[in-house]
Enzyme design. Structure first.
Site, short mmCIF file in Angstrom:
data_model
loop_
_atom_site.label_atom_id
_atom_site.label_comp_id
_atom_site.label_asym_id
_atom_site.label_seq_id
_atom_site.Cartn_x
_atom_site.Cartn_y
_atom_site.Cartn_z
N HIS A 107 5.13 6.44 -9.93
CA HIS A 107 4.59 6.26 -8.57
C HIS A 107 3.65 7.37 -8.12
O HIS A 107 3.73 7.87 -7.00
CB HIS A 107 5.74 6.11 -7.56
CG HIS A 107 6.54 4.84 -7.72
ND1 HIS A 107 6.00 3.68 -8.23
CD2 HIS A 107 7.83 4.56 -7.43
CE1 HIS A 107 6.94 2.73 -8.24
NE2 HIS A 107 8.06 3.24 -7.77
N HIS A 176 6.34 -0.39 -1.40
CA HIS A 176 7.69 -0.26 -1.97
C HIS A 176 8.77 -0.55 -0.92
O HIS A 176 9.78 0.15 -0.86
CB HIS A 176 7.86 1.14 -2.56
CG HIS A 176 8.83 1.21 -3.70
ND1 HIS A 176 10.13 0.77 -3.59
CD2 HIS A 176 8.69 1.66 -4.96
CE1 HIS A 176 10.75 0.97 -4.75
NE2 HIS A 176 9.90 1.51 -5.60
N ASP A 243 14.91 -4.33 -12.89
CA ASP A 243 13.86 -3.34 -12.61
C ASP A 243 12.77 -3.60 -13.63
O ASP A 243 12.51 -2.79 -14.51
CB ASP A 243 14.42 -1.91 -12.71
CG ASP A 243 13.46 -0.87 -12.12
OD1 ASP A 243 12.37 -1.27 -11.65
OD2 ASP A 243 13.78 0.33 -12.15
N GLN A 279 6.94 -6.26 -9.82
CA GLN A 279 8.14 -5.55 -10.26
C GLN A 279 9.27 -6.00 -9.35
O GLN A 279 9.25 -5.76 -8.14
CB GLN A 279 7.94 -4.03 -10.15
CG GLN A 279 9.09 -3.21 -10.72
CD GLN A 279 8.98 -2.99 -12.22
OE1 GLN A 279 8.02 -3.42 -12.86
NE2 GLN A 279 9.97 -2.31 -12.79
N GLU A 307 7.47 -5.64 -5.79
CA GLU A 307 6.28 -4.78 -5.78
C GLU A 307 5.17 -5.46 -6.58
O GLU A 307 5.15 -5.40 -7.80
CB GLU A 307 6.62 -3.42 -6.38
CG GLU A 307 7.76 -2.69 -5.70
CD GLU A 307 8.42 -1.68 -6.62
OE1 GLU A 307 7.77 -0.67 -6.94
OE2 GLU A 307 9.56 -1.91 -7.04
#
Length: 342
Positions: A107, A176, A243, A279, A307
């Site tokens: 990130h 996010h 994830d 994601q 995301e």
């Protein structure tokens, strides 16, 4: 039409600036966004009885966002998601990024776009944030001018991301937010029904970097093309949570990405995007140690993220969708979060 109001949210330590809060309100939604990290701090949605609840995890005060916390509601960049071992090679030169997630860079690094103050401009139905990421920030080449625009129309929150680079650089921006359609502070998301419009996903190694394989979802726990109830699904496939990047159709036009329904409240979230991936993250690393809004604690699986973004580690995987932005080009992506009641 949406109305926009602005207020002071808090002051950064040692005179580093004032963080403002912008409230976007329509007849269906109320969204609070702050200029620190372009962060969505609250999002109120009505249930089938017409009662509004805040459906995003986060903090009531600025201090919450300044502590170590898992990117609640923030815009992340310059490159969202993981870059393997924090290195990549571009035009024959190797770049090294800060390692902040196991052996990888996550990130945007130690001080990514979520940990900076953005410059706001109020619009008739939203707010636009801008900043210039200097050449070399967090190890990335070139100066990057970035604009993130939130606009509200009825039950739809739209986020547009634009960027221009002085040198060729990887760019991948996303929001996010952690959602819980039962209302933030609800203990888990097991009663949420999820659909993701993806025929393929990216398997990952033990450090959550894609292996390079683009695997079909058919016959696996990752086949979410028809609605599944999350808790039962995790149990049935004996998995700890998601994830993972789901591979969306490669269209640059607006396309359907995901739908989440919470039967108890009737709230429905639909996500549309121009991005090639999403994601899906089920809050596996939440551990109940952070105190959020209204005294809520956030245990594992108490929120989910969708995301929308490019595929993780694309800079090191040439067969993934391109992630480089060159001088003279413009990065321009949009995601739509559409809320309704069913």
């Amino acid at each position: 039409m949406a109305s926009v109001t602005r207020a002071v949210f808090g002051d950064l330590p040692s005179g580093a600036g004032t963080v403002e809060k912008f409230q976007l309100q329509s007849d269906l939604l109320k969204v609070d966004i702050i200029s620190w990290g372009c962060t969505i701090t609250a999002l109120e949605v009505k249930d089938r009885q017409g009662r509004a609840s805040d459906v995003v995890l986060g903090f009531a005060e600025l201090e919450g966002y300044l502590q170590k916390q898992p990117y609640f509601g923030a815009v992340v960049g310059r490159v969202a998601n993981r870059i393997a071992k924090g290195t990549f090679t571009l035009d024959g030169k190797e770049y090294k990024l800060p390692i902040n997630n196991g052996p990888n860079s996550l990130h945007g690094g130690v001080r990514g776009f979520d940990k900076v103050l953005w410059t706001p401009q109020v619009l008739s139905n939203g707010v636009q944030f801008s900043r210039v990421s200097p050449d070399g920030e967090e190890g990335y080449p070139g100066e990057l001018k970035v604009w993130v625009t939130y606009t509200l129309d009825g039950g739809e929150l739209m986020i547009n991301y634009r960027a221009q680079a002085s040198r060729t650089t990887p760019v991948n921006l996303t929001n996010h937010s952690y959602f819980n359609l039962a209302g933030q502070g609800s203990p888990n998301i097991y009663d949420h029904e999820i659909t993701i419009e993806a025929d393929a996903f990216l398997p990952v190694d033990e450090t959550l970097i894609p292996t390079g394989e683009v695997a079909p979802v058919q016959g696996t726990a990752f086949d979410l093309r028809k609605p599944v109830e999350l808790g039962k699904h995790l149990q049935e496939f004996r998995i700890n949570g998601f994830d993972h990047n789901f591979c969306l159709k490669g269209s640059k036009e607006k396309h359907f990405c995901a739908r989440v329904r919470h039967a108890g409240s009737g709230r429905v979230l639909e996500v549309y995007t121009t991005q090639p991936g999403v994601q899906f993250y089920t809050g596996n690393f939440l551990d109940g140690t952070l105190q959020g809004k209204r005294g809520a604690v956030y245990p594992k699986h108490s929120g989910f993220c969708l995301e929308t973004q490019n595929w993780p580690d694309a800079i090191n995987q040439p067969h993934f969708p391109p992630v480089l932005l060159r001088p003279g080009e413009e990065y321009d992506h949009t995601t739509w979060f559409k809320f309704s009641v069913a």
